[in-house]
Design a protein around this motif. Structure first.
Motif, PDB file in Angstrom:
ATOM      1  N   VAL A  50     -54.504 -13.118  53.034  1.00  0.00           N
ATOM      2  CA  VAL A  50     -53.241 -13.011  52.303  1.00  0.00           C
ATOM      3  C   VAL A  50     -53.148 -13.937  51.099  1.00  0.00           C
ATOM      4  CG1 VAL A  50     -52.051 -12.268  54.406  1.00  0.00           C
ATOM      5  CG2 VAL A  50     -52.042 -14.703  53.774  1.00  0.00           C
ATOM      6  N   SER A  51     -54.097 -14.848  50.933  1.00  0.00           N
ATOM      7  CA  SER A  51     -54.020 -15.824  49.851  1.00  0.00           C
ATOM      8  C   SER A  51     -54.591 -15.277  48.552  1.00  0.00           C
ATOM      9  CB  SER A  51     -54.768 -17.104  50.238  1.00  0.00           C
ATOM     10  OG  SER A  51     -55.067 -17.892  49.110  1.00  0.00           O
ATOM     11  N   ARG A  52     -53.845 -15.418  47.461  1.00  0.00           N
ATOM     12  CA  ARG A  52     -54.364 -15.027  46.147  1.00  0.00           C
ATOM     13  C   ARG A  52     -55.520 -15.931  45.740  1.00  0.00           C
ATOM     14  NH1 ARG A  52     -54.088 -10.765  42.357  1.00  0.00           N
ATOM     15  NH2 ARG A  52     -55.416 -11.524  40.674  1.00  0.00           N
ATOM     16  N   ALA A  53     -55.456 -17.202  46.098  1.00  0.00           N
ATOM     17  CA  ALA A  53     -56.532 -18.125  45.740  1.00  0.00           C
ATOM     18  C   ALA A  53     -57.836 -17.727  46.414  1.00  0.00           C
ATOM     19  CB  ALA A  53     -56.141 -19.553  46.120  1.00  0.00           C
ATOM     20  N   PHE A  54     -57.780 -17.326  47.685  1.00  0.00           N
ATOM     21  CA  PHE A  54     -58.992 -16.909  48.387  1.00  0.00           C
ATOM     22  C   PHE A  54     -59.534 -15.616  47.776  1.00  0.00           C
ATOM     23  CE2 PHE A  54     -61.703 -15.236  51.696  1.00  0.00           C
ATOM     24  CZ  PHE A  54     -62.288 -16.376  52.236  1.00  0.00           C
ATOM     25  N   PHE A  55     -58.644 -14.699  47.464  1.00  0.00           N
ATOM     26  CA  PHE A  55     -59.040 -13.438  46.825  1.00  0.00           C
ATOM     27  C   PHE A  55     -59.730 -13.707  45.487  1.00  0.00           C
ATOM     28  CE2 PHE A  55     -58.054  -9.930  43.895  1.00  0.00           C
ATOM     29  CZ  PHE A  55     -58.540  -8.833  44.607  1.00  0.00           C
ATOM     30  N   ASP A  56     -59.180 -14.629  44.704  1.00  0.00           N
ATOM     31  CA  ASP A  56     -59.779 -14.950  43.407  1.00  0.00           C
ATOM     32  C   ASP A  56     -61.181 -15.537  43.575  1.00  0.00           C
ATOM     33  OD1 ASP A  56     -57.569 -14.027  42.073  1.00  0.00           O
ATOM     34  OD2 ASP A  56     -56.664 -16.009  41.774  1.00  0.00           O
ATOM     35  N   LEU A  57     -61.392 -16.338  44.620  1.00  0.00           N
ATOM     36  CA  LEU A  57     -62.729 -16.876  44.884  1.00  0.00           C
ATOM     37  C   LEU A  57     -63.705 -15.753  45.215  1.00  0.00           C
ATOM     38  CD1 LEU A  57     -62.093 -20.128  46.963  1.00  0.00           C
ATOM     39  CD2 LEU A  57     -63.093 -19.964  44.682  1.00  0.00           C
ATOM     40  N   ARG A 357     -65.628   3.805  52.265  1.00  0.00           N
ATOM     41  CA  ARG A 357     -65.735   2.774  51.235  1.00  0.00           C
ATOM     42  C   ARG A 357     -64.354   2.164  51.031  1.00  0.00           C
ATOM     43  NH1 ARG A 357     -68.181   4.254  45.372  1.00  0.00           N
ATOM     44  NH2 ARG A 357     -66.383   5.658  45.347  1.00  0.00           N
ATOM     45  N   TRP A 358     -64.318   0.827  50.871  1.00  0.00           N
ATOM     46  CA  TRP A 358     -63.072   0.112  50.624  1.00  0.00           C
ATOM     47  C   TRP A 358     -63.224  -0.712  49.355  1.00  0.00           C
ATOM     48  CZ3 TRP A 358     -65.871   0.042  55.166  1.00  0.00           C
ATOM     49  CH2 TRP A 358     -65.320   0.752  56.247  1.00  0.00           C
ATOM     50  N   ARG A 359     -62.201  -0.672  48.482  1.00  0.00           N
ATOM     51  CA  ARG A 359     -62.259  -1.433  47.235  1.00  0.00           C
ATOM     52  C   ARG A 359     -60.939  -2.176  46.996  1.00  0.00           C
ATOM     53  NH1 ARG A 359     -63.920   2.809  42.629  1.00  0.00           N
ATOM     54  NH2 ARG A 359     -63.561   4.544  44.048  1.00  0.00           N
ATOM     55  N   PRO A 360     -60.981  -3.449  46.603  1.00  0.00           N
ATOM     56  CA  PRO A 360     -59.750  -4.127  46.192  1.00  0.00           C
ATOM     57  C   PRO A 360     -59.092  -3.332  45.064  1.00  0.00           C
ATOM     58  CG  PRO A 360     -61.585  -5.685  46.341  1.00  0.00           C
ATOM     59  CD  PRO A 360     -62.169  -4.311  46.475  1.00  0.00           C
ATOM     60  N   TRP A 361     -57.771  -3.055  45.189  1.00  0.00           N
ATOM     61  CA  TRP A 361     -57.160  -2.099  44.253  1.00  0.00           C
ATOM     62  C   TRP A 361     -55.728  -2.475  43.882  1.00  0.00           C
ATOM     63  CZ3 TRP A 361     -60.374   1.330  42.248  1.00  0.00           C
ATOM     64  CH2 TRP A 361     -59.861   2.406  41.499  1.00  0.00           C
ATOM     65  N   PRO A 362     -55.473  -3.399  43.012  1.00  0.00           N
ATOM     66  CA  PRO A 362     -56.443  -4.291  42.367  1.00  0.00           C
ATOM     67  C   PRO A 362     -56.391  -5.706  42.901  1.00  0.00           C
ATOM     68  CG  PRO A 362     -54.460  -4.237  41.065  1.00  0.00           C
ATOM     69  CD  PRO A 362     -54.179  -3.411  42.311  1.00  0.00           C
ATOM     70  N   ASP A 363     -55.478  -5.983  43.869  1.00  0.00           N
ATOM     71  CA  ASP A 363     -55.238  -7.374  44.255  1.00  0.00           C
ATOM     72  C   ASP A 363     -55.418  -7.561  45.745  1.00  0.00           C
ATOM     73  OD1 ASP A 363     -52.904  -6.326  45.466  1.00  0.00           O
ATOM     74  OD2 ASP A 363     -51.718  -6.663  43.653  1.00  0.00           O
TER      75      ASP A 363
END
Length: 456
Positions: A50-57, A357-363
């Motif tokens: 759930v963390s944006r910081a982890f996602f950005d990493l 297939r799974w893709r971040p879309w977009p966040d």
């Protein structure tokens, strides 16, 4: 990875290996091997989801370094055919070349950054719709309008930046950063396992996608364990041995679940486990139309699993135009759910296959989940044109497109967004996992950590 004790006790009842050793025909030895490193039992921190910081990493340190399934070759059969592949906020343009190789470019004009294409299709060159900067199909610069006003670009490399491309089994992969593992090493042992299943001879039959309100890992993790069947898919328990599934962790990038069919779950009362009843429940649920001479009857001394194996060998053999009378019961009925890190899941076996297939879309809060059905072409058969992906609206079921598979997907979809939102309500912020049945989830998080730490 070190092999564990193959006799280690798992759930109640017979293990998948024990079932496989009773097959009418021999099961390939590689499927009997056990790779089960002990990954411990520490809970996962909810910030990973759930963390944006982890996602950005992940977007910075992981996604550019992994091989990603970007297309099937039948999507771009001829020179000039293109495919747009996107994840997160990144976009790539795959182009079939005159020599039939495939190249992949960042999908952005080097002038003002406008996407060169929004969808696939056939092209002679790559022309930006904004100001008409144009590149050849091989990425070399062709035209700059009003070139007199761009003297500062003379002598500058204006070829479209490329990413790596790899091919296996009819699948096209891309990798942003150079170096690292070859695609063959990255996929191992899938190329060996799929050699007889021949995915390169397959073509896409149906292809649908849906944007889900959940992190990409929440979506992916719903399809790499059979533990959820008892609550989410109870209708398949009469013919699905969910607790007897086998989980195999091959490497940092590949793992496998094998779920036996033709065997009743240990959650179903023993009195209801007559072998013909198992078959009848399977046919009832799947709505099979039994052709004359193709009835599924359990003979005396035969198991439902053996009877279904014999039935499917005839049915699938006719479907693909091959003699598969020699193959195992397992390979024509069990769910061989392979996963390639981070977001590609091709099913193995001889029947029509499912590909996820799974893709971040977009966040971090949304995912594009895709389901593709492929089947093998008969010898000398000309496959139909590859269908485009149908984007299914959030409030529309999967069932009209995928039938009984769609009914199962609907049940999964009923969980996924609420898993993601529920994680945000966890008081202690910890996600607990089963030691064995959810070992593939822990396995993937170990791999993520290696990428974030720069170890892969």
């Amino acid at each position: 990875m070190a092999e564990s004790d193959p006799h280690a006790k798992r759930g109640p009842g017979r293990s998948w290996n024990e079932l496989a050793l009773q097959d009418t025909n021999g099961v390939p030895d590689y499927l009997l091997a056990d790779y089960e490193p002990d990954l411990g039992d520490e809970p996962l921190d909810v910030s990973r989801f759930v963390s944006r910081a982890f996602f950005d990493l992940e977007m910075e340190r992981m996604w550019p370094r992994v091989w990603q399934f970007a297309a099937r070759e039948e999507e771009m059969p001829d020179p000039g055919d293109t495919v747009v592949y996107e994840y997160g906020e990144k976009s790539f343009l795959l182009v079939r070349q005159a020599d039939r190789t495939i190249r992949a470019f960042y999908n952005a004009c080097l002038h003002r950054g406008r996407k060169l294409r929004l969808t696939g299709g056939k092209v002679k060159d790559l022309r930006c719709p904004y100001h008409a900067f144009t590149w050849n199909a091989d990425g070399s610069l062709k035209t700059i309008p009003c070139r007199w006003d761009f003297k500062h670009l003379e002598g500058k490399d204006m070829a479209l930046p490329e990413v790596q491309v790899g091919l296996w089994g009819g699948y096209v992969f891309i990798k942003e950063e150079s170096g690292g593992m070859s695609l063959e090493d990255y996929l191992a042992p899938l190329p060996d396992h799929f050699r007889d299943w021949r995915p390169e001879e397959c073509y896409t039959v149906k292809w649908g996608g849906k944007v889900l309100k959940a992190n990409w890992k929440v979506c992916m993790e719903a399809f790499i364990e059979a533990f959820h069947v008892i609550a989410t898919h109870p209708q398949i328990l009469p013919f699905t041995a969910d607790t007897n599934s086998k989980y195999t962790l091959f490497s940092d990038h590949t793992n496998l679940t094998i779920t036996p069919f033709g065997v009743t779950s240990t959650h179903v009362p023993a009195a209801d486990r007559e072998e013909q009843w198992v078959i009848d429940q399977f046919l009832k649920y799947n709505g099979r139309v039994v052709e004359p001479g193709m009835e599924v009857v359990v003979n005396e001394g035969e198991t439902a699993r053996q009877a279904m194996g014999a039935f499917n060998r005839k049915r699938f053999g006719k479907m693909i135009g091959r003699d598969i009378s020699h193959v195992s019961d397992a390979e024509v009925q069990d769910a061989f759910t392979y996963n390639v890190f981070p977001n590609f899941s091709p099913w193995g076996g001889y029947g029509p296959a499912v590909v996820y297939r799974w893709r971040p879309w977009p966040d971090e809060n949304h995912t594009l989940m895709e389901v593709r059905l492929i089947q093998r072409a008969k010898p000398d058969e000309t496959p139909p044109k590859c269908p485009e992906m149908v984007l299914i609206p959030e409030d529309v079921d999967w069932e009209p497109m995928f039938g009984q598979l769609g009914a199962v997907l609907n049940q999964d979809m009923a969980n996924i967004p609420h898993v993601h939102s529920g994680m945000k309500a966890l008081r202690d912020g910890k996600v607990e996992l089963a030691h064995y049945q959810e070992s593939r989830i822990r396995h993937w998080h170990r791999t993520i950590d290696k990428y974030l730490a720069g170890e892969l």
